[in-house]
Structure formats: structure tokens, C-alpha cells
Design an enzyme around this catalytic site. Structure first.
Site, PDB file in Angstrom:
ATOM      1  N   HIS A   1      -7.681 -10.770  -0.803  1.00  0.00           N
ATOM      2  CA  HIS A   1      -7.109 -10.487   0.349  1.00  0.00           C
ATOM      3  C   HIS A   1      -7.733 -10.925   1.386  1.00  0.00           C
ATOM      4  O   HIS A   1      -8.953 -10.777   1.977  1.00  0.00           O
ATOM      5  CB  HIS A   1      -6.894  -8.777   0.374  1.00  0.00           C
ATOM      6  CG  HIS A   1      -5.959  -8.423   1.452  1.00  0.00           C
ATOM      7  ND1 HIS A   1      -5.343  -9.269   2.419  1.00  0.00           N
ATOM      8  CD2 HIS A   1      -5.290  -7.267   1.528  1.00  0.00           C
ATOM      9  CE1 HIS A   1      -4.578  -8.462   3.126  1.00  0.00           C
ATOM     10  NE2 HIS A   1      -4.299  -7.259   2.389  1.00  0.00           N
TER      11      HIS A   1
ATOM     12  N   TYR B   1      -7.952  -7.818   7.659  1.00  0.00           N
ATOM     13  CA  TYR B   1      -8.898  -7.198   7.041  1.00  0.00           C
ATOM     14  C   TYR B   1     -10.232  -8.266   7.143  1.00  0.00           C
ATOM     15  O   TYR B   1     -10.422  -9.101   7.803  1.00  0.00           O
ATOM     16  CB  TYR B   1      -8.438  -6.822   5.760  1.00  0.00           C
ATOM     17  CG  TYR B   1      -7.300  -5.626   5.767  1.00  0.00           C
ATOM     18  CD1 TYR B   1      -7.641  -4.600   6.289  1.00  0.00           C
ATOM     19  CD2 TYR B   1      -6.030  -6.251   5.570  1.00  0.00           C
ATOM     20  CE1 TYR B   1      -6.652  -3.624   6.575  1.00  0.00           C
ATOM     21  CE2 TYR B   1      -5.051  -5.159   5.669  1.00  0.00           C
ATOM     22  CZ  TYR B   1      -5.483  -4.113   6.196  1.00  0.00           C
ATOM     23  OH  TYR B   1      -4.350  -3.080   6.360  1.00  0.00           O
TER      24      TYR B   1
ATOM     25  N   ASN C   1      -3.241  -5.729  12.518  1.00  0.00           N
ATOM     26  CA  ASN C   1      -4.805  -5.040  12.688  1.00  0.00           C
ATOM     27  C   ASN C   1      -5.398  -5.574  13.898  1.00  0.00           C
ATOM     28  O   ASN C   1      -7.035  -5.601  13.816  1.00  0.00           O
ATOM     29  CB  ASN C   1      -5.509  -4.917  11.586  1.00  0.00           C
ATOM     30  CG  ASN C   1      -4.808  -3.927  10.349  1.00  0.00           C
ATOM     31  OD1 ASN C   1      -4.526  -2.764  10.986  1.00  0.00           O
ATOM     32  ND2 ASN C   1      -4.388  -4.314   9.355  1.00  0.00           N
TER      33      ASN C   1
ATOM     34  N   THR D   1       0.913  -1.198  -0.193  1.00  0.00           N
ATOM     35  CA  THR D   1      -0.086   0.036  -0.127  1.00  0.00           C
ATOM     36  C   THR D   1       0.884   1.186   0.050  1.00  0.00           C
ATOM     37  O   THR D   1       1.762   1.357   1.001  1.00  0.00           O
ATOM     38  CB  THR D   1      -0.889  -0.046   1.216  1.00  0.00           C
ATOM     39  OG1 THR D   1      -1.727  -1.041   1.201  1.00  0.00           O
ATOM     40  CG2 THR D   1      -1.819   1.410   1.351  1.00  0.00           C
TER      41      THR D   1
ATOM     42  N   ASN E   1      -4.024 -10.286   7.266  1.00  0.00           N
ATOM     43  CA  ASN E   1      -3.879  -9.111   7.939  1.00  0.00           C
ATOM     44  C   ASN E   1      -4.724  -8.287   8.575  1.00  0.00           C
ATOM     45  O   ASN E   1      -4.879  -7.349   8.698  1.00  0.00           O
ATOM     46  CB  ASN E   1      -2.989  -8.119   7.064  1.00  0.00           C
ATOM     47  CG  ASN E   1      -1.767  -8.588   6.317  1.00  0.00           C
ATOM     48  OD1 ASN E   1      -1.336  -9.584   6.805  1.00  0.00           O
ATOM     49  ND2 ASN E   1      -1.228  -7.953   5.407  1.00  0.00           N
TER      50      ASN E   1
END
Length: 360
Positions: free
Chosen positions: A176, A181, A236, A27, A179
Site C-alpha cells: 500500500h 498512508y 488523507n 476497509t 492514499n
């Protein structure tokens, strides 16, 4: 098997990669207005086309899926057109590129959400982490739990995004699922306390991930579909009380769908590889097709793991930021340039497209 094996061609799905070095998704927060990748992104990815495979920065499947400022999307025609310039440039240099499809779930802020609404999540549990919005890092907002009736719409957003990626010229997509999300939030019982068909058991927590994957396989083909997972990464704030059975089950079911690859973050994302006990070889043994290994790899570790048959491809992240010609540097043993942390997120060409190659 010697180091040179990393630089030999490899068959991935329906494409032939020039080497086994993968550019990991990174990112960079530099999308133009409308969350469209601009001319700088075209140059940035083209500079790195010598990677066997480029996995793009995470790209939101909808406005609801956005969690950070100035990240690109794949849900409007302008975004599709912007990405087409990127794929054309990479292909013109002989490279291959897939788009990482992203829904951040609870890792967002009301200022990024449609109508200033709360971010969505499996359960109404706020993550103890920050996001990048309004040119600074702030605490993420309190999420709300998705209604059962909303989940098919999330699956459809992923399916449509995959179709848009193919329209934009990508060689495939990466889901994805890592992580912390949205999809990872469903997988991890620290973020998912649902009592319906999407929570509780190992099978239920994996349900949305498998539904998304099946929808994408149906839309664009299994040979053009991959997924990224991070079984033990604390990124996260997503945590799992017993990740081994969860991910053993998930990978077995992904294998049944016949997807091209799994991309596995081994350990803590961008951190220690030995963050928690986990048998990554068990995932490798459950998956028939390509295993992409990620996290803390250098040339020596990649060559060792390849020789042992522990992985097929190896993803390098931050080294690709400051070394657009990373493959050539690894192959020749040349030193790697250091990155500038101050220019990682947001900004313009500085720290993005101005890192030199060995050729100058």
C-alpha cells in the site's frame, strides 16, 4: 476489441486470472479480537471469488501500522491462521487473492498505538483528516518524525508481513503506497520535509518505497509482488507540489525490480478523475508488466481503456460491496445493487455478507 475481452483469462505473474475484473481493497472494520479476520470475512471474500483477482482490505504489518479500529493484521500467528481460512475458501471457488500490506503512518490515533505513543510519520506534520476509533470518527493524533535508525525496522516489518502472507496462502501481496498512508507520505513533499536520505529530492523521497519493494521481492519473488500508488489523490492530506517527476521516477525503478503489477488510482481516491493534471499514460509506458487502473471505472470506460491499450486490469471498489457477483452482472448487463452507506464500517453480517446475487 469488445466488452467480452474484459472477461477473458489473463496471465498475472505466475497465476492465470479468470477475467480482468479486480476487486479493489475495501476497509470494512470487522476484524475479530486480536485483529484476526473471522468467519464473516471468510464468507465475504468467498462470495466474491469470481473476481479475476481479489485485493484484500488493507492489513497492518504491525500494531504501529494500525490506524483504524478493527482492521486486520498479518503479524501474529492467529492472524495468519485467520487469513488462511479466507485464502482456502477463495481458492476452493477458483479465485485468486493477494493481501494488501499497510502501514498508516500519521493517519492514526494514540488509542491504537503501542503504549499510547504518537503515530510515526516522515515528518512531524499532523494530517487534516479523521480516523475511525472508539466507534466514531475523530481527528488523527499529532505524529512524530521517524528517526533515521527506525526506518530499517519498518522495511523489515513489510518483509516479514509478506512472508506471513505467503504462509497464509495468499497468491501474492500488494504494497500500500497510496492514499496518504506512510509510504505515500514519504513520496509527497507536503508530508515529507526531511533533509536526510529519505527527503528532499525525488530519489530520496522514493527511497523507502523502493527499499520495501526490494525486500519483499527478495522474500517472496517479484512475480508475487504488486504496489498501489495514487500520484495526485488528496486522500488523507498528502500533497505533492510536482507529482509527475516523482512518480515517473518511482515507476521506472519499480519496473527495474520486475514486480508483477502497479495499481494506479487515477485521480482523487473515490472522487473526480480529473482532480489535477497528470499523465497516467507516462506511467503505463514506463512499466513493462501489468497496469491495474482504478477509480471511477464502469463497464464502458474499462472496455474503452482496454481497447486503447491504456490498462490491463480494472479495479472496482464499492460496486463489489453490494454486488458479490459483480463480474456476472457486468457480463450480462444486469443492474447493480446499491450499497447501504450506514453499514460500510464496522458491524456484523448486515451490509457485509447479506447482499444477494442474481441467483438469489
Amino acid at each position: 476489441m469488445n466488452d467480452n475481452s474484459l472477461f477473458e483469462p489473463y496471465e498475472l505473474g505466475n497465476i492465470t486470472l479468470s477475467n480482468r475484473v479486480v476487486m479493489a481493497p475495501l476497509t470494512r472494520n470487522r476484524a475479530d479480537a486480536g485483529f484476526v479476520p473471522g468467519d464473516l470475512a471468510v464468507e465475504y471474500y468467498a462470495q466474491r471469488a469470481s473476481a479475476g483477482l481479489i485485493i484484500t482490505e488493507a492489513t497492518q504489518i504491525s500494531q504501529q501500522g494500525q490506524g483504524y479500529q478493527n482492521t486486520p493484521g498479518i503479524y501474529t500467528q492467529a492472524q495468519i491462521d485467520g487469513w488462511r481460512k479466507v485464502t482456502d475458501a477463495v481458492h476452493a471457488r477458483g479465485g485468486h487473492i493477494v493481501l494488501q500490506l499497510w502501514h498508516v503512518g500519521r493517519i492514526s490515533h494514540v488509542d491504537l498505538q503501542p503504549g499510547g505513543q504518537a503515530p510515526v510519520a516522515p515528518s512531524a506534520i499532523r494530517a487534516e483528516t479523521k480516523t475511525f476509533v472508539n466507534n466514531g470518527f475523530v481527528d488523527v493524533s499529532e505524529p512524530r518524525a521517524l528517526e533515521l535508525t527506525e526506518i530499517p525496522g519498518i522495511v523489515e516489518d513489510f518483509r516479514r508481513a509478506a512472508a506471513n502472507a505467503i504462509k497464509a496462502g495468499f497468491d501474492g501481496v500488494e504494497i500500500h503506497g497510496a492514499n496518504g498512508y506512510l509510504l505515500d507520505q514519504f513520496l509527497k513533499d507536503g508530508a515529507n520535509t526531511r533533509t536526510d536520505a529519505y527527503g528532499g529530492s525525488v530519489q530520496n523521497r522514493a527511497r523507502i518505497v523502493l527499499e520495501v519493494t526490494a525486500a519483499i521481492v527478495d522474500e517472496i519473488g517479484a512475480e508475487r509482488t504488486g504496489i498501489r500508488i495514487s500520484p495526485v489523490s488528496p486522500a488523507n492530506g498528502a500533497s505533492s507540489s510536482d507529482p509527475q517527476p516523482q512518480f515517473d521516477y518511482l515507476v521506472g525503478k519499480l519496473d527495474e525490480l520486475g514486480i508483477a503489477y502497479i495499481h494506479v488510482v487515477e485521480g482523487a481516491t473515490g472522487g473526480p478523475r480529473e482532480v489535477a493534471p497528470f499523465d497516467f499514460d507516462a506511467l503505463r509506458s514506463r512499466f513493462t508488466n501489468t497496469y491495474i487502473a482504478n477509480n471511477g471505472y464502469d463497464l464502458d470506460l474499462a472496455a474503452k481503456r482496454l481497447a486503447e491499450g491504456k490498462a490491463d486490469l480494472f479495479a472496482f471498489g464499492r460496486p463489489f460491496i453490494s454486488n458479490p457477483d459483480l463480474v456476472a452482472r457486468l457480463k450480462s448487463g444486469a443492474p447493480l445493487a446499491a450499497l447501504d452507506p450506514a453499514t460500510l464500517y464496522g458491524g456484523g453480517a448486515e451490509g457485509y455478507t447479506d447482499y444477494p446475487t442474481l441467483a438469489g
